[in-house]
Design an enzyme around this catalytic site. Structure first.
Site, PDB file in Angstrom:
ATOM      1  N   ASP A 144      19.502   5.482 -60.441  1.00 56.72           N
ATOM      2  CA  ASP A 144      20.903   5.915 -60.495  1.00 56.72           C
ATOM      3  C   ASP A 144      21.073   7.438 -60.480  1.00 56.72           C
ATOM      4  OD1 ASP A 144      23.462   4.935 -60.284  1.00 56.72           O
ATOM      5  OD2 ASP A 144      23.808   4.821 -62.450  1.00 56.72           O
TER       6      ASP A 144
ATOM      7  N   ASP B  96      30.654   1.233 -67.631  1.00 58.02           N
ATOM      8  CA  ASP B  96      29.695   1.126 -66.526  1.00 58.02           C
ATOM      9  C   ASP B  96      30.193   1.849 -65.268  1.00 58.02           C
ATOM     10  OD1 ASP B  96      27.369   0.407 -65.268  1.00 58.02           O
ATOM     11  OD2 ASP B  96      27.954  -1.685 -64.923  1.00 58.02           O
TER      12      ASP B  96
ATOM     13  N   LYS C 151      25.093  12.522 -58.203  1.00 60.70           N
ATOM     14  CA  LYS C 151      25.096  11.754 -59.454  1.00 60.70           C
ATOM     15  C   LYS C 151      23.692  11.662 -60.032  1.00 60.70           C
ATOM     16  CE  LYS C 151      25.902   7.017 -61.184  1.00 60.70           C
ATOM     17  NZ  LYS C 151      26.408   5.659 -60.866  1.00 60.70           N
TER      18      LYS C 151
ATOM     19  N   ARG D 226      31.530   8.159 -61.693  1.00 60.04           N
ATOM     20  CA  ARG D 226      32.717   8.928 -61.307  1.00 60.04           C
ATOM     21  C   ARG D 226      33.129   9.905 -62.421  1.00 60.04           C
ATOM     22  NH1 ARG D 226      35.921   3.424 -60.263  1.00 60.04           N
ATOM     23  NH2 ARG D 226      33.777   2.862 -59.797  1.00 60.04           N
TER      24      ARG D 226
ATOM     25  N   LYS E   7      25.209  -3.983 -68.687  1.00 59.65           N
ATOM     26  CA  LYS E   7      24.868  -4.762 -67.501  1.00 59.65           C
ATOM     27  C   LYS E   7      24.036  -5.982 -67.890  1.00 59.65           C
ATOM     28  CE  LYS E   7      24.574  -0.880 -64.204  1.00 59.65           C
ATOM     29  NZ  LYS E   7      25.610  -1.322 -63.269  1.00 59.65           N
TER      30      LYS E   7
ATOM     31  N   ASP F 120      21.011   3.772 -66.052  1.00 58.31           N
ATOM     32  CA  ASP F 120      22.356   3.217 -66.245  1.00 58.31           C
ATOM     33  C   ASP F 120      22.264   1.793 -66.808  1.00 58.31           C
ATOM     34  OD1 ASP F 120      25.009   2.561 -66.214  1.00 58.31           O
ATOM     35  OD2 ASP F 120      25.178   2.443 -64.018  1.00 58.31           O
TER      36      ASP F 120
ATOM     37  N   GLU G 263      30.521   4.913 -64.889  1.00 60.82           N
ATOM     38  CA  GLU G 263      30.205   6.226 -65.478  1.00 60.82           C
ATOM     39  C   GLU G 263      29.980   7.307 -64.441  1.00 60.82           C
ATOM     40  OE1 GLU G 263      27.988   4.018 -64.791  1.00 60.82           O
ATOM     41  OE2 GLU G 263      26.438   5.232 -63.839  1.00 60.82           O
TER      42      GLU G 263
HETATM   43  N1  BES Z   1      25.084   2.659 -60.843  1.00 57.78           N
HETATM   44  C1  BES Z   1      26.048   1.638 -60.648  1.00 57.78           C
HETATM   45  C2  BES Z   1      26.223   1.239 -59.186  1.00 57.78           C
HETATM   46  C3  BES Z   1      25.033   0.566 -58.552  1.00 57.78           C
HETATM   47  C4  BES Z   1      24.916  -0.806 -58.564  1.00 57.78           C
HETATM   48  C5  BES Z   1      24.057   1.321 -57.922  1.00 57.78           C
HETATM   49  C6  BES Z   1      23.826  -1.411 -57.975  1.00 57.78           C
HETATM   50  C7  BES Z   1      22.968   0.711 -57.335  1.00 57.78           C
HETATM   51  C8  BES Z   1      22.849  -0.656 -57.361  1.00 57.78           C
HETATM   52  C9  BES Z   1      27.402   2.130 -61.135  1.00 57.78           C
HETATM   53  O1  BES Z   1      27.366   3.011 -62.221  1.00 57.78           O
HETATM   54  C10 BES Z   1      28.157   0.938 -61.600  1.00 57.78           C
HETATM   55  O2  BES Z   1      27.742   0.332 -62.533  1.00 57.78           O
HETATM   56  N2  BES Z   1      29.253   0.638 -60.915  1.00 57.78           N
HETATM   57  C11 BES Z   1      30.058  -0.484 -61.252  1.00 57.78           C
HETATM   58  C12 BES Z   1      31.501  -0.068 -61.126  1.00 57.78           C
HETATM   59  C13 BES Z   1      32.469  -1.066 -61.678  1.00 57.78           C
HETATM   60  C14 BES Z   1      32.320  -1.137 -63.184  1.00 57.78           C
HETATM   61  C15 BES Z   1      33.858  -0.653 -61.290  1.00 57.78           C
HETATM   62  C16 BES Z   1      29.748  -1.608 -60.284  1.00 57.78           C
HETATM   63  O3  BES Z   1      29.480  -1.342 -59.113  1.00 57.78           O
HETATM   64  O4  BES Z   1      29.722  -2.755 -60.722  1.00 57.78           O
HETATM   65 ZN    ZN Z   2      25.672   4.121 -62.404  1.00 57.83          ZN
HETATM   66 MN    MN Z   3      27.307   2.054 -64.058  1.00 57.93          MN
END
Ligand code: BES
Ligand code: ZN
Ligand code: MN
Length: 510
Positions: free
Chosen positions: A292, A356, A269, A360, A281, A274, A358
């Site tokens: 990210d 968010d 990824k 996947r 966020k 992000d 994104e």
């Molecule tokens: N990049 C984030 C995941 C992340 C969070 C990485 C904290 C490192 C530290 C990812 O893109 C994300 O935002 N995931 C969401 C998914 C949710 C919307 C289903 C999450 O984990 O909140």
């Molecule tokens: Zn992310």
């Molecule tokens: Mn995200």
């Protein structure tokens, strides 16, 4: 301006009393007090242990205690740095590689300003000492002008080996060189992660990957936003369209030339920043989303390393890069996109419920593309979910995938000290990804098991017959806490060494 970090200069020696500014020794804790490692000349062990004990050394992991070299002990260094190894192993047992790696890392962090050191830790584990010392002394000072570190990192480290003959020393030098290259690959992944997001846009990231890949003799392809749109990479285009800085897909290919070599596809990824997009966020901690692209960084470093180490395995890295921004061109919650309709499991439509989620979306396109090559194995890695940290904490990657390969990757990751842990795909999670309008939704209405849900999403895009492992490194790729072992603040380079171990294992055992 700072010079780029290249690690200490390593050499191999038979002489623990070789002249140096510092001697680094391992310290074991024990009921009868501390002891130092057996690589230290016998006559010096007692005096060094006594001197360390006086200033409170306990031999605990993480400990670094520096004392003047005891007079009359016949040492060639003026000071001795004792680094803790924990309890001495029972007779016949060896201290683990990771214990040595962490202790060498502690030493690397403690030796700023020291020009030359000699160490006996290498008599416990040569490769682990090199990796630990290199990574412990790692620093990223490219963006420091007025706050540049005053002291240089450790300049040179002589590694004591008990190997006697010329031939064995040759083998030792080879071990050192492989470990040094491994550590340099981890450092490269760290550099990518530590490079700020205004500088490391998707285009810049792709350019750097292309340059480094070409230097390593890889076949490199970079696909731009027009190619991606024309060829149906709906996930990468959808995520990237919110940014004025367009997305890229980079392919790096190493061909081993070995007859019947297995083919491993790597996918990482590469979200260079992000924000969450329209599903934005919260501000607190958002700066950490510079990490990210940690999965992409690790995958690029690993394929380059596979070439440098001349591993007997074919490796193709497929790396999607995009910046997830909110704007009037950004995708909306409720949009439906079509993932890359490749020969495998592509063409799946997705309702983007949360912009968010994104990672996947870009990974699915890349995984379908990777599977078009017909690999034997597919490893993808990503800073994919906050839920990874909820489930496993900040230092333990979650490993999912097809059962056998998942377990193999987790076991190798444990042995490497990166400590990946196997996680399941509970069957009830899949139904939560059904969408009102499309083939799939990108998030579940149910927040429990979020790391697993992301894996279940990705599973839809893995071609039949491909052995697959998905490594979620949301926490492990970026250290927001205090330095420990060979890990500093910021990018860690996890899971480069796990993927290297897997490639080596596949080269050996198929
Ligand atoms: N990049 C984030 C995941 C992340 C969070 C990485 C904290 C490192 C530290 C990812 O893109 C994300 O935002 N995931 C969401 C998914 C949710 C919307 C289903 C999450 O984990 O909140
Ligand atoms: Zn992310
Ligand atoms: Mn995200």
């Amino acid at each position: 301006m700072s010079t780029p970090f290249t690690g200490p200069e390593f050499s191999v020696t038979h002489d623990p009393a070789a002249p140096a500014d510092a001697l680094v020794v391992g310290v074991f804790s024990g009921d009868a007090g501390i002891t130092v490692d057996a690589g230290v000349p016998e006559a010096a062990r007692g005096p060094i242990a006594a001197a360390l004990a006086v200033v409170g050394a306990k031999g605990k992991a993480g400990e670094a205690v520096r004392v003047p070299a005891p007079a009359g002990a016949g040492l060639g260094a003026a000071t001795v740095l004792g680094v803790g190894l924990g309890a001495a192993p029972a007779d016949g047992d060896r201290v683990t590689a990771e214990t040595v790696r962490r202790a060498a890392g502690v030493a690397g962090r403690a030796l700023d300003g020291v020009a030359t050191a000699v160490t006996t830790l290498s008599t416990l584990d040569l490769a682990a000492t090199v990796e630990g010392a290199y990574l412990g002394s790692y620093r990223f000072a490219e963006f420091r002008n007025t706050s540049a570190p005053k002291e240089a990192p450790l300049g040179a480290l002589a590694l004591v080996t008990t190997a006697g003959s010329e031939a064995v020393s040759e083998e030792a030098r080879d071990t050192v060189e492989q470990a040094r290259r491994t550590a340099a690959a981890v450092a490269l992944a760290r550099d990518f992660v530590n490079t700020p997001p205004n500088v490391l846009s998707p285009v810049e990231f792709a350019d750097r990957a292309q340059r480094l890949g070409a230097e390593a003799g890889l076949q490199v392809e970079v696909f731009d936003e027009k190619y991606l749109a024309d060829n149906g990479y709906g996930g990468i285009v959808g995520v990237g369209q919110g940014s004025s800085r367009p997305p890229r897909l980079v392919r790096l290919r190493r061909v081993s030339g070995v007859d019947g070599a297995k083919h491993v596809a790597l996918v990482g990824k590469g979200i260079t920043f992000d924000t969450g997009g329209i599903s934005i966020k919260p501000a607190a901690g958002m700066e950490q989303m510079t990490s990210d692209m940690g999965g992409a960084a690790a995958v690029i470093a690993t394929v380059i390393l596979a070439a440098q180490l001349n591993l007997g395995v074919d490796v193709t890295a497929t790396v999607p890069m995009a910046e997830n921004m909110p704007s009037d061109t950004a995708q909306r919650p409720g949009d439906v996109l079509t993932q890359y309709p490749g020969a495998g499991k592509g063409g799946i439509t997705v309702e983007v419920i949360n912009t968010d989620a994104e990672g996947r979306l870009i990974l699915a396109d890349a995984m379908v593309r990777a599977c078009e090559d017909g690999p034997d194995y597919l490893i993808d890695t990503a800073t994919l979910t906050g839920a990874q940290m909820v489930a496993l904490g900040t230092r333990t990657p979650g490993v999912m995938g097809t059962d056998d390969f998942r377990d193999r990757v987790a076991a190798l990751s444990q042995a490497e000290g990166e400590n990946g842990w196997a996680m399941p795909f509970p069957e009830e999670l899949r139904a939560d990804l059904n969408s009102r309008v499309a083939d799939l939704a990108n998030v579940s209405p149910n927040r429990w098991g979020g790391m697993l849900t992301a894996g279940v999403y990705l599973k839809e895009f893995v071609a039949d017959g491909v052995q697959w492992a998905h490594i979620d490194v949301a926490g492990p790729a970026f250290n927001t806490g205090a330095p420990w072992g060979y890990i500093g603040k910021g990018g860690t380079g996890v899971p480069v060494r796990t993927m290297l171990a897997v490639l080596r294992d596949i080269a050996q055992r198929g």
